[in-house]
Design a protein around this motif. Structure first.
Motif, short mmCIF file in Angstrom:
data_model
loop_
_atom_site.label_atom_id
_atom_site.label_comp_id
_atom_site.label_asym_id
_atom_site.label_seq_id
_atom_site.Cartn_x
_atom_site.Cartn_y
_atom_site.Cartn_z
N THR A 1 0.84 -1.19 0.00
CA THR A 1 0.00 0.00 0.00
C THR A 1 0.88 1.25 0.00
O THR A 1 2.00 1.23 0.51
N ILE A 2 0.34 2.28 -0.58
CA ILE A 2 0.99 3.59 -0.63
C ILE A 2 0.09 4.56 0.12
O ILE A 2 -1.11 4.62 -0.16
N THR A 3 0.65 5.31 1.04
CA THR A 3 -0.12 6.30 1.78
C THR A 3 0.63 7.62 1.81
O THR A 3 1.81 7.65 2.17
N LEU A 4 -0.05 8.68 1.43
CA LEU A 4 0.53 10.02 1.50
C LEU A 4 0.53 10.47 2.95
O LEU A 4 -0.52 10.47 3.60
N GLN A 5 1.67 10.84 3.46
CA GLN A 5 1.82 11.27 4.84
C GLN A 5 2.10 12.77 4.92
O GLN A 5 2.84 13.29 4.09
N ASP A 6 1.53 13.43 5.91
CA ASP A 6 1.74 14.85 6.18
C ASP A 6 1.44 15.79 5.02
O ASP A 6 2.20 16.74 4.77
N ALA B 1 -2.65 11.60 -5.83
CA ALA B 1 -1.20 11.64 -5.60
C ALA B 1 -0.67 10.24 -5.31
O ALA B 1 0.37 9.83 -5.85
N GLU B 2 -1.37 9.49 -4.49
CA GLU B 2 -0.96 8.12 -4.17
C GLU B 2 -0.97 7.25 -5.43
O GLU B 2 -0.06 6.45 -5.65
N HIS B 3 -1.99 7.42 -6.25
CA HIS B 3 -2.10 6.64 -7.48
C HIS B 3 -0.95 6.98 -8.45
O HIS B 3 -0.36 6.08 -9.05
N ARG B 4 -0.65 8.28 -8.61
CA ARG B 4 0.45 8.67 -9.49
C ARG B 4 1.78 8.10 -8.99
O ARG B 4 2.59 7.62 -9.77
N PHE B 5 2.01 8.14 -7.67
CA PHE B 5 3.22 7.60 -7.09
C PHE B 5 3.33 6.11 -7.42
O PHE B 5 4.37 5.64 -7.91
N GLN B 6 2.26 5.36 -7.18
CA GLN B 6 2.25 3.92 -7.44
C GLN B 6 2.46 3.62 -8.92
O GLN B 6 3.26 2.75 -9.28
N ARG B 7 1.75 4.32 -9.78
CA ARG B 7 1.85 4.09 -11.22
C ARG B 7 3.27 4.34 -11.72
O ARG B 7 3.82 3.55 -12.49
N THR B 8 3.90 5.41 -11.25
CA THR B 8 5.26 5.73 -11.67
C THR B 8 6.23 4.67 -11.18
O THR B 8 7.11 4.24 -11.93
N LEU B 9 6.07 4.23 -9.93
CA LEU B 9 6.94 3.15 -9.41
C LEU B 9 6.82 1.89 -10.26
O LEU B 9 7.83 1.29 -10.64
N GLU B 10 5.59 1.49 -10.52
CA GLU B 10 5.37 0.24 -11.26
C GLU B 10 5.88 0.33 -12.69
O GLU B 10 6.44 -0.64 -13.21
N ARG B 11 5.72 1.47 -13.32
CA ARG B 11 6.26 1.63 -14.67
C ARG B 11 7.79 1.61 -14.66
O ARG B 11 8.41 0.98 -15.51
N ALA B 12 8.39 2.30 -13.71
CA ALA B 12 9.85 2.40 -13.66
C ALA B 12 10.50 1.07 -13.29
O ALA B 12 11.59 0.75 -13.78
N LEU B 13 9.82 0.28 -12.45
CA LEU B 13 10.43 -0.95 -11.96
C LEU B 13 9.90 -2.21 -12.63
O LEU B 13 10.44 -3.29 -12.43
N ALA C 1 13.71 5.27 -8.85
CA ALA C 1 12.27 5.19 -9.17
C ALA C 1 11.44 5.92 -8.12
O ALA C 1 10.48 6.62 -8.45
N ALA C 2 11.79 5.78 -6.85
CA ALA C 2 11.03 6.42 -5.78
C ALA C 2 11.15 7.94 -5.86
O ALA C 2 10.19 8.67 -5.59
N SER C 3 12.32 8.42 -6.24
CA SER C 3 12.51 9.87 -6.38
C SER C 3 11.63 10.41 -7.50
O SER C 3 10.94 11.42 -7.34
N ARG C 4 11.62 9.72 -8.62
CA ARG C 4 10.78 10.12 -9.75
C ARG C 4 9.30 10.03 -9.38
O ARG C 4 8.50 10.92 -9.70
N ALA C 5 8.93 8.95 -8.68
CA ALA C 5 7.54 8.75 -8.28
C ALA C 5 7.09 9.83 -7.30
O ALA C 5 5.95 10.31 -7.36
N ARG C 6 7.97 10.22 -6.39
CA ARG C 6 7.63 11.28 -5.43
C ARG C 6 7.32 12.58 -6.19
O ARG C 6 6.34 13.24 -5.90
#
Length: 97
Positions: free
Chosen positions: A4-9, A22-34, A72-77
């Motif tokens: 799960t991905i959760t936006l914090q703060d 935002a959570e969906h975009r983060f997840q989608r970018t991670l999955e595409r990159a990896l 990938a996490a940097s790009r996804a963020r």
């Protein structure tokens, strides 16, 4: 879902829809990159290991996966937070048990 991905703060006035997007975009970018959810989990685990272990103790494969996670996490963020403006928010990744 295996994680799960959760936006914090986020800013206190962030609508639930913006948070979810935002959570969906983060997840989608991670999955595409990896290369999919399974690779997201493998790269995340490798990154966690790298945070707790010296590089000399890690396999070359795990080290490469940890580096892929970091990139990938940097790009996804950046993708995830793009519509939220200036914020100190961050994304928490939790693996299913």
């Amino acid at each position: 879902m295996m994680y799960t991905i959760t936006l914090q703060d986020p800013p206190s006035d962030t609508p639930e829809r913006a948070r979810s997007d935002a959570e969906h975009r983060f997840q989608r970018t991670l999955e595409r990159a990896l290369g999919g959810p399974e690779n997201v989990i493998a790269a995340y685990r490798a990154w966690q290991t790298a945070e707790e272990t010296s590089e000399a103790e890690m396999s070359d494969e795990d080290m490469a996966m940890a580096k892929k996670w970091f990139a990938a996490a940097s790009r996804a963020r950046n993708d995830g937070l793009r519509d939220l403006g200036e914020t100190e928010a961050w994304f928490e990744v939790r693996l299913a048990k």
